[in-house]
Design a protein around this motif. Structure first.
Motif, short mmCIF file in Angstrom:
data_model
loop_
_atom_site.label_atom_id
_atom_site.label_comp_id
_atom_site.label_asym_id
_atom_site.label_seq_id
_atom_site.Cartn_x
_atom_site.Cartn_y
_atom_site.Cartn_z
N TRP A 194 -53.41 -38.66 -54.74
CA TRP A 194 -54.47 -37.67 -54.94
C TRP A 194 -55.79 -38.41 -55.08
N GLU A 195 -56.77 -38.05 -54.24
CA GLU A 195 -58.10 -38.65 -54.31
C GLU A 195 -58.94 -37.93 -55.37
N THR B 201 -57.91 -32.99 -52.98
CA THR B 201 -57.73 -33.80 -51.78
C THR B 201 -56.57 -34.78 -51.94
N VAL C 170 -54.41 -37.71 -49.89
CA VAL C 170 -54.56 -38.62 -48.77
C VAL C 170 -53.24 -39.34 -48.52
N GLN D 23 -51.48 -42.28 -46.01
CA GLN D 23 -51.68 -43.34 -45.03
C GLN D 23 -50.32 -43.77 -44.50
N GLU E 85 -54.33 -41.89 -41.02
CA GLU E 85 -54.73 -41.35 -42.31
C GLU E 85 -54.81 -39.84 -42.19
N GLU E 86 -54.10 -39.14 -43.09
CA GLU E 86 -54.13 -37.68 -43.16
C GLU E 86 -54.78 -37.29 -44.48
N ARG E 87 -55.79 -36.45 -44.40
CA ARG E 87 -56.50 -35.98 -45.60
C ARG E 87 -56.31 -34.47 -45.69
N HIS F 286 -57.19 -31.26 -47.69
CA HIS F 286 -58.23 -30.85 -48.63
C HIS F 286 -58.21 -29.33 -48.78
N THR G 143 -57.64 -33.39 -42.01
CA THR G 143 -58.37 -34.31 -41.15
C THR G 143 -57.45 -35.49 -40.87
#
Length: 129
Positions: free
Chosen positions: A24-25, A29, A31, A33, A57-59, A61, A71
């Protein structure tokens, strides 16, 4: 998500779906990898190729109550001159209380064909190295 890191940079056993770590960012969000993808796979359904150097990389959100934004960043300096992004927005809807996710299983005949065409050749190749 359990805090593990990627295997060493010299990934001796690429995997069909690679090795993924997620975190978790912030509160909205997540993320993910991924590295170590088998070079025989494609990036998408169109058949875009990649090398063993591919990083993804999958984000995910949460834009709002009803929208999830994904994204996707493709990074493969061996095959592509620069990273590229794909963006999708998905509506979020509650399912009815009686909704059930179905299991997705391969039939034994499909598994046997997969083993014949993919698994056994891959094992034979790895033993040659």
């Amino acid at each position: 998500m359990d805090g593990r890191q990627f295997p060493s940079q010299d990934i001796s056993e690429p995997r069909w779906y690679g090795y993924s770590i997620g975190k978790w960012e912030d509160d909205t969000t997540f993320v993910v990898q991924t590295v170590g993808l088998d070079a025989r796979t494609w990036i998408d359904n169109v058949g875009r190729p990649h090398s063993g150097d591919l990083r993804v990389e999958e984000r995910f959100h949460r834009v709002s109550h009803d929208i999830l934004e994904l994204t996707l960043t493709i990074i493969d300096p061996t095959m592509y001159t620069k990273p590229w992004n794909a963006l999708s927005k998905f509506p979020l809807r509650l399912q009815p209380a009686d909704f059930d996710l179905r299991e997705m299983l391969c039939s034994p005949s499909e598994q046997a064909e997969f083993d014949k065409q993919v698994s056994r050749p891959a094992i034979a190749d790895s033993k040659k190295k």
